[in-house]
Design an enzyme around this catalytic site. Sequence first.
Site, short mmCIF file in Angstrom:
data_model
loop_
_atom_site.label_atom_id
_atom_site.label_comp_id
_atom_site.label_asym_id
_atom_site.label_seq_id
_atom_site.Cartn_x
_atom_site.Cartn_y
_atom_site.Cartn_z
N ALA A 70 -22.11 38.62 -53.52
CA ALA A 70 -21.61 39.76 -52.76
C ALA A 70 -22.35 39.79 -51.43
O ALA A 70 -23.49 40.26 -51.34
CB ALA A 70 -21.82 41.06 -53.53
N SER B 219 -13.07 21.26 -47.01
CA SER B 219 -11.98 22.09 -46.50
C SER B 219 -11.41 23.04 -47.53
O SER B 219 -10.25 23.44 -47.44
CB SER B 219 -10.86 21.21 -45.91
N SER B 220 -12.20 23.39 -48.54
CA SER B 220 -11.80 24.34 -49.59
C SER B 220 -10.62 23.85 -50.42
O SER B 220 -9.96 24.63 -51.10
CB SER B 220 -11.47 25.71 -48.98
N SER C 245 -12.51 25.35 -34.17
CA SER C 245 -13.30 25.30 -35.40
C SER C 245 -14.64 25.98 -35.19
O SER C 245 -15.15 26.08 -34.07
CB SER C 245 -13.52 23.85 -35.84
N GLU D 118 -7.60 15.30 -46.94
CA GLU D 118 -7.81 15.94 -45.64
C GLU D 118 -7.35 15.06 -44.48
O GLU D 118 -7.83 15.18 -43.36
CB GLU D 118 -9.28 16.32 -45.50
#
Length: 354
Positions: free
Chosen positions: A215, A181-182, A315, A15
């Site tokens: 979900a 950050s996925s 952000s 990152e």
Amino acid sequence: MKKKIGLLYGGKSAEHEVSLSTAKAVTQALNFEEYEVHPVFITMDGEWLIGPRLTAPVDTIDQLQFGSNKTPNNMINFIQAHNESPFDVIFPLLHGTNGEDGTVQGLLEVMNVPYVGNGVLASAAGMDKVIMKQLFEIAGLAQTPYIYFTRSEWESDQEGILAKCVELKAPLFVKPANLGSSVGISKAMTREELIAAIKVAFQYDRKIIVEQGVAGREVEMGVLGNDKPRTSVAGEIKPVTEFYDYDSKYKDGSTALIIPAELPDTVVSKMSEMAKSAFKILDCSGIVRADFFVTANEEVVINEVNTMPGFTPSSMYPLLWQHTGVSYPELIDQLIGLALERHAEKQKLQYNKD
């Protein structure tokens, strides 16, 4: 007198680029009449370099990157030579491993210098999704079912681990245990996709976590403070992609952020209560973003907390506080104040028996 601020950014991390963008944004919000700003750049090789003092905001991230030949001081050598930090406070703007995970925080503790954000324990526990979830369980926070395993366990018993994964309901989300950050996260619906996702995750960490999908709506809330944290309004994320991945966060700008989220007051209050509980169980300080799922029947499930969330003006964390009445420059000022407050409290501790 101006406070001497050391902006610590870059880092030996996947990152690195995100951190540079954050540092650029912070320079554009700092009041240069109040702060004396010094860039401290950690290269991709892990070298700490102090650059020339900034007298104005930077326009590009290139201005924040410099090599040893352009740098008057190596930070570690400077501290060893002077036996003190050259700064009143350090503002770490590091994301991911070797920066957000307690490693840098430990160094700053040894240096006995005030720094913005979470300490060693909170940073380390917040980075490790497995430890985080185990602490959430102790705190009684509702969360999605999951399993975790190491690379050696996977190599010795793939079929056994896959059998445990089948007990979870698809879709499954496969993540490196220690990253943000996925990065390295994949969604899996089938056995083949699951195996491929596990291989991707192991590129980034020796331990990974497989979570059962929820979900529900993705909703986030900011937490700010030390011993008496307060929470922001809630904000909802509506990604165009299948989930809120790295590109959605930082590249394509396709994700819609709805602030404040359209939720009943009872749900927002529950989120606030859970966010503060998560903040306290991890012994956090300064800054945290708490991420939740809200189901159709208004059940609130905590996903994770981020101890150094994205911090550019666009952000989610700064936007949540902006809609709560705290502007981006004010947020930076408050975080610096919280860092100095926490450091002053630590100085009251006694380190001998007499």
